[in-house]
Scaffold this active site. Structure first.
Site, mmCIF file in Angstrom:
data_model
loop_
_atom_site.group_PDB
_atom_site.id
_atom_site.type_symbol
_atom_site.label_atom_id
_atom_site.label_comp_id
_atom_site.label_asym_id
_atom_site.label_seq_id
_atom_site.Cartn_x
_atom_site.Cartn_y
_atom_site.Cartn_z
ATOM 1 N N GLU A 25 64.455 47.437 19.495
ATOM 2 C CA GLU A 25 64.772 47.274 20.918
ATOM 3 C C GLU A 25 63.625 47.692 21.832
ATOM 4 O O GLU A 25 63.683 47.463 23.050
ATOM 5 C CB GLU A 25 66.024 48.096 21.269
ATOM 6 C CG GLU A 25 65.816 49.591 21.462
ATOM 7 C CD GLU A 25 65.712 50.387 20.178
ATOM 8 O OE1 GLU A 25 65.587 51.625 20.252
ATOM 9 O OE2 GLU A 25 65.752 49.774 19.083
ATOM 10 N N HIS A 75 63.017 50.722 15.647
ATOM 11 C CA HIS A 75 63.308 50.556 17.070
ATOM 12 C C HIS A 75 63.002 49.119 17.501
ATOM 13 O O HIS A 75 62.105 48.888 18.319
ATOM 14 C CB HIS A 75 62.481 51.527 17.907
ATOM 15 C CG HIS A 75 63.013 52.918 17.934
ATOM 16 N ND1 HIS A 75 64.155 53.274 18.623
ATOM 17 C CD2 HIS A 75 62.551 54.052 17.358
ATOM 18 C CE1 HIS A 75 64.377 54.574 18.477
ATOM 19 N NE2 HIS A 75 63.422 55.066 17.712
ATOM 20 N N CYS A 128 67.646 54.487 14.377
ATOM 21 C CA CYS A 128 66.668 55.552 14.133
ATOM 22 C C CYS A 128 67.374 56.876 13.766
ATOM 23 O O CYS A 128 68.015 56.946 12.731
ATOM 24 C CB CYS A 128 65.732 55.708 15.329
ATOM 25 S SG CYS A 128 64.206 56.594 14.898
#
Length: 305
Positions: free
Chosen positions: A237, A235, A142
């Protein structure tokens, strides 16, 4: 992990053309195995959550990984207890003489600021330069991806009218890179940002390759230096409820945020989101660890250059 086959087996050519990783016996014999050392520069405000997000994905591998956590020294985090930071985190000065197989640089809540206005920008630049000859492969996430692209290659970021928030469909532009091995032609990943990088700026830079993108969310994965630098603007994750928590946080601040796209059933924030990106997240991190860290790093860390 790779398939080990006899040297010269014709199937190897077919598998390689299909972007399936195979390892010949001669290469396997030459390999030594040891734990991988990965350092995470955690720039996210709620550090405990990000630790869980990243360590969950790093643990989904047959490889043994040792992790160091570092934070900025030139900015004191406000959303994590000092006791937690002093117990579990180091600063760059503590580890800058070390070498690492891999590094992760996270996002940060500073994307609406110009890079040079960020309080710890000089420290970030020093760390980014350090990765060039102290880390085998660095995964930028990001804002970390935007910062890396800007510092290393002069790629600017642009503000967007409405926050890019939600879970978006992506396509693979090239099928020959190991980072997307096993990906479906179309896959989902979360984004949460107010800025973007653009393909028109990236494509003329010969050192950069756009690997994946989204019609709605824009550029997603960019590679450089044969994978020694990987930039991911989303993102993957994130936990199932992270976008929900961010949306509710912005509501509480009176910011009138957009409802994260393709996330709540029927776009109803009162309904529990369904996870649609978990398999992609695990595959992305497994591919990075295996092909760009484990397969590329020297056995002796001091040989990294």
């Amino acid at each position: 992990m790779p398939i080990k086959i006899q040297d010269g087996l014709p199937a190897a050519d077919v598998l390689n053309q299909e972007n399936i990783f195979v390892m010949t016996e001669s290469r396997a014999v030459a390999q030594d195995i040891r734990p991988l050392k990965v350092v995470i520069l955690n720039l996210m405000p709620i550090k405990k959550n990000t630790e869980v997000h990243l360590l969950r994905l790093l643990s989904n591998s047959a490889l043994q990984v040792e992790v160091d956590l570092i934070r900025t020294a030139t900015y004191e985090p406000k959303n994590t207890a000092p006791e937690h930071l002093s117990t579990f985190y180091k600063t760059f000065n503590d580890i800058k003489m070390n070498k690492y197989d891999g590094m992760i640089i996270t996002g940060a809540p500073v994307e609406t600021m110009e890079f040079e206005q960020v309080q710890y920008w000089d420290e970030i630049c020093e760390i980014l330069d350090w990765t060039n000859n102290h880390v085998t492969s660095t995964l930028h996430i990001c804002w970390g991806a935007q910062a890396g692209l800007y510092h290393h290659y002069g790629i600017p970021k642009y503000g967007v009218e409405n926050k890019i928030s939600g879970v978006f469909e992506h396509t693979v532009r090239t099928t020959t890179e190991a980072i997307i091995r096993g990906f479906d032609d179309r896959f989902l990943a979360p984004h949460s940002r107010h800025t973007e990088v653009r393909g028109d700026d990236i494509e003329p830079v010969k050192e950069l390759s756009i690997i994946s993108e989204s019609k709605e969310a824009g550029i997603y994965i960019v590679l450089a230096r044969e994978g020694r630098q990987i930039f991911v603007t989303g993102h993957s994750e994130y936990d199932p409820l992270t976008l929900k928590e961010e949306y509710e946080r912005d509501l509480a601040k009176g910011m009138n945020p957009v409802i994260p796209a393709n996330y709540f059933p029927d776009d109803d924030p009162s309904k529990l989101p369904k996870v649609s990106w978990r398999s992609h997240a695990h595959l992305l991190f497994a591919n990075w660890l295996n092909y760009y860290v484990y397969q590329m790093t020297p056995f002796n860390l001091e040989d990294i250059d």
